[in-house]
Scaffold this motif. Structure first.
Motif, PDB file in Angstrom:
ATOM      1  N   GLY A 227       0.791  -1.214   0.000  1.00 25.06           N
ATOM      2  CA  GLY A 227       0.000   0.000   0.000  1.00 25.06           C
ATOM      3  C   GLY A 227       0.826   1.268   0.000  1.00 25.06           C
ATOM      4  N   TYR A 228       0.186   2.335  -0.359  1.00 29.97           N
ATOM      5  CA  TYR A 228       0.840   3.639  -0.446  1.00 29.97           C
ATOM      6  C   TYR A 228       1.178   4.181   0.938  1.00 29.97           C
ATOM      7  N   ASP A 229       2.311   4.873   1.033  1.00 27.24           N
ATOM      8  CA  ASP A 229       2.690   5.600   2.232  1.00 27.24           C
ATOM      9  C   ASP A 229       3.334   6.910   1.791  1.00 27.24           C
ATOM     10  N   PRO A 230       2.915   8.035   2.341  1.00 23.43           N
ATOM     11  CA  PRO A 230       3.451   9.326   1.887  1.00 23.43           C
ATOM     12  C   PRO A 230       4.941   9.497   2.123  1.00 23.43           C
ATOM     13  N   ARG A 231       5.548   8.642   2.950  1.00 23.99           N
ATOM     14  CA  ARG A 231       6.995   8.725   3.180  1.00 23.99           C
ATOM     15  C   ARG A 231       7.801   8.125   2.031  1.00 23.99           C
ATOM     16  N   ASP A 232       7.112   7.486   1.094  1.00 20.65           N
ATOM     17  CA  ASP A 232       7.790   6.845  -0.044  1.00 20.65           C
ATOM     18  C   ASP A 232       7.070   7.255  -1.325  1.00 20.65           C
ATOM     19  N   HIS A 233       7.680   8.164  -2.066  1.00 18.69           N
ATOM     20  CA  HIS A 233       7.034   8.680  -3.274  1.00 18.69           C
ATOM     21  C   HIS A 233       6.925   7.629  -4.376  1.00 18.69           C
ATOM     22  N   THR A 234       7.626   6.503  -4.247  1.00 20.37           N
ATOM     23  CA  THR A 234       7.537   5.449  -5.267  1.00 20.37           C
ATOM     24  C   THR A 234       6.439   4.436  -4.963  1.00 20.37           C
ATOM     25  N   SER A 235       5.796   4.537  -3.800  1.00 26.87           N
ATOM     26  CA  SER A 235       4.804   3.535  -3.411  1.00 26.87           C
ATOM     27  C   SER A 235       3.471   3.808  -4.089  1.00 26.87           C
ATOM     28  N   PHE A 236       2.637   2.767  -4.162  1.00 31.97           N
ATOM     29  CA  PHE A 236       1.338   2.887  -4.822  1.00 31.97           C
ATOM     30  C   PHE A 236       0.290   2.098  -4.050  1.00 31.97           C
ATOM     31  N   PRO A 237      -0.990   2.360  -4.296  1.00 35.26           N
ATOM     32  CA  PRO A 237      -2.052   1.652  -3.565  1.00 35.26           C
ATOM     33  C   PRO A 237      -1.959   0.142  -3.745  1.00 35.26           C
ATOM     34  N   ALA A 238      -2.481  -0.577  -2.760  1.00 32.77           N
ATOM     35  CA  ALA A 238      -2.418  -2.035  -2.776  1.00 32.77           C
ATOM     36  C   ALA A 238      -3.067  -2.599  -4.031  1.00 32.77           C
ATOM     37  N   SER A 239      -2.427  -3.605  -4.611  1.00 32.88           N
ATOM     38  CA  SER A 239      -2.957  -4.273  -5.793  1.00 32.88           C
ATOM     39  C   SER A 239      -3.983  -5.327  -5.382  1.00 32.88           C
ATOM     40  N   ASP A 240      -4.815  -5.726  -6.336  1.00 34.78           N
ATOM     41  CA  ASP A 240      -5.823  -6.731  -6.032  1.00 34.78           C
ATOM     42  C   ASP A 240      -5.611  -8.025  -6.816  1.00 34.78           C
ATOM     43  N   ASP A 241      -4.355  -8.287  -7.220  1.00 32.49           N
ATOM     44  CA  ASP A 241      -4.089  -9.539  -7.928  1.00 32.49           C
ATOM     45  C   ASP A 241      -4.332 -10.714  -6.987  1.00 32.49           C
TER      46      ASP A 241
END
Length: 456
Positions: A227-241
């Protein structure tokens, strides 16, 4: 079987039906640690009393129907993943020890899900070795054979998992640092799609992922940490695979030659080839492919990271610089011979690796390869080559996916004549992490030979 050896999936089922308490489980895990830690030295900052208190709180939540997704499950976190109140030495005596002010994103998500984080785990000097050699930590050893390395840089995480210090252990990976120790310790180790698990302090190649005994536990840990965290600009919302894979018609590229680095042990080739046969019999379309990366790519990577490490070490005061592992100091000593053009070209080779991997995935769904060209080497060696000028000869199969940001996981597929685990690696397109884990689970269920864990 001890409670310490139960999977996270099994523990949660027992907590749910009330047949086992988190308090009982953490006591079994701590007893295992007491018995084995003097031999394998996997842990840093063990907090037994804090773990007991957390287990009691988890027991209460289960009783009240308020349990989280990992409630009461014992977990370790690699020492370079910050946990509040604990210093982050990065495996070296050269670091000033200051308590971390907050949990890193992955640790925060685990704690929020109710996981009992009872200890950190060891790592080698600055995480720059595929071994457990460190000037700060005791030498971490492989539970399958304590004369051998557990791998690195997630050395303690792999050793703890193989020794049965509970089911879930979290590591980091920048060139193979989850997958190499997982392969050498007979584990499932996942380097996720980059950004799926927020790292907090991102830089090229770095990822955080689980080392576990089963693919199901790795999938569970990944789902909690994603999941996304504002401390990491490369992170993204959790996937649903979803955790699943269809083998019929699956296009598998079989890579038995990394194209660079150490020669592949015949036993490793045989084990991975047998794994390809398992997939083929299940309906997959398996085709051998030529090497993906080149000597120029790996040497370019070496030059870039040598300069980066040399810059960091040069910034230390002289008395702290002298504490850095001699092999690391020798490696960076030639950084001054490199020109700006050399370094820029080296950096560009990370992109070249990414492009080369991407090209393979235009024709295939999975890349199957060894994790490492060799089985675990002597524990005391910083590098399998025992040569600081050749530090990356063992990462030819793993590092391309750090640079391309693709998910890649490991699974045990065989044993050397000396009884050491042999791992296969499964790399898949971006955001198909769960598919890779499902495939690892299938292969684990269809091994021709399974063995008891070394220290049960």
């Amino acid at each position: 079987m001890s409670l310490a050896d139960l999977t996270a999936v099994e523990l949660l089922a027992k907590y749910r039906d009330g047949s086992v308490s988190p308090v009982e489980v953490i006591e079994d895990v701590l007893a295992r640690v007491d018995a084995l830690e003097p031999q394998i030295c996997a842990l840093y900052a063990l907090d037994a009393e804090g773990a007991r208190a957390a287990a009691l709180e988890s027991e209460r939540r289960w009783r009240e129907g308020a349990a989280g997704a990992l409630d009461g499950v014992p977990v370790t976190v690699k020492e370079n993943i910050a946990t509040r109140g604990t210093p982050v030495p990065q495996g070296t005596a050269a670091t000033l020890l200051s308590p971390a002010v907050e949990d890193a994103p992955a640790a925060a998500r685990l704690r929020s899900a109710g996981a009992v984080i009872f200890s950190k785990t060891t790592m080698p000097e600055y995480g720059m070795l595929s071994s457990g050699v460190s000037t700060f930590h005791h030498l971490t050893r492989n539970p399958w054979d304590v004369t051998k390395t557990a791998g690195g840089s997630s050395a303690g995480a792999a050793a703890a998992a193989a020794a049965g210090y509970g089911p879930i252990h979290i590591g980091t990976d920048i060139g193979g640092s989850i997958r190499l120790p997982a392969g050498w310790c007979g584990l499932v180790g996942l380097k996720p799609t980059h950004g799926r698990v927020a790292v907090g302090n991102p830089y090229p190649g770095r990822a955080i992922g689980p080392l576990t005994r089963t693919a199901g536990d790795a999938a569970l840990a990944l789902s909690v940490m994603s999941g996304y965290d504002p401390r990491d600009h490369t992170s993204f919302p959790a996937s649903d695979d979803e955790f699943g894979v269809e083998l019929e018609g699956l296009r598998v590229a079989l890579l038995l030659d990394a194209g660079v680095g150490l020669a592949v042990d015949p036993a490793v080739i045989a084990a991975v080839s047998a794994t390809a046969d398992v997939l083929s019999k299940a309906g997959a379309l398996v085709e051998p492919i030529d090497p993906i990366i080149t000597r120029e790519m790996l040497d370019g990577l070496d030059r870039f990271w040598r300069i980066r490490s040399a810059t960091d070490i040069a910034a230390l005061p002289e008395e702290r610089r002298a504490k850095v592992l001699p092999q690391i100091r020798e490696w960076v000593s030639t950084a001054g011979d490199l020109s700006g053009s050399d370094v820029f070209h080296g950096y560009s080779q990370m992109g070249a690796m990414a492009a080369a991997v991407g090209q393979v995935f235009t024709a295939y769904d999975v890349i199957l390869s060894p994790v490492a060209p060799i089985t675990a080497f002597p524990a005391e060696l910083a590098y399998p080559t025992d040569d600081p000028s050749k530090p990356f000869e063992q990462i030819g199969f793993t590092v391309p996916y750090n640079m391309s940001q693709h998910p890649a996981t490991t699974v045990n597929v065989g044993w050397s004549a000396a009884g050491l685990p042999i791992g296969a690696q499964l790399a898949v397109p971006h955001h198909q992490d769960m598919r890779a884990l499902a495939l690892a689970g299938y292969l684990a269920d269809h091994q021709t030979e399974s063995r008891a864990w070394p220290m049960e």
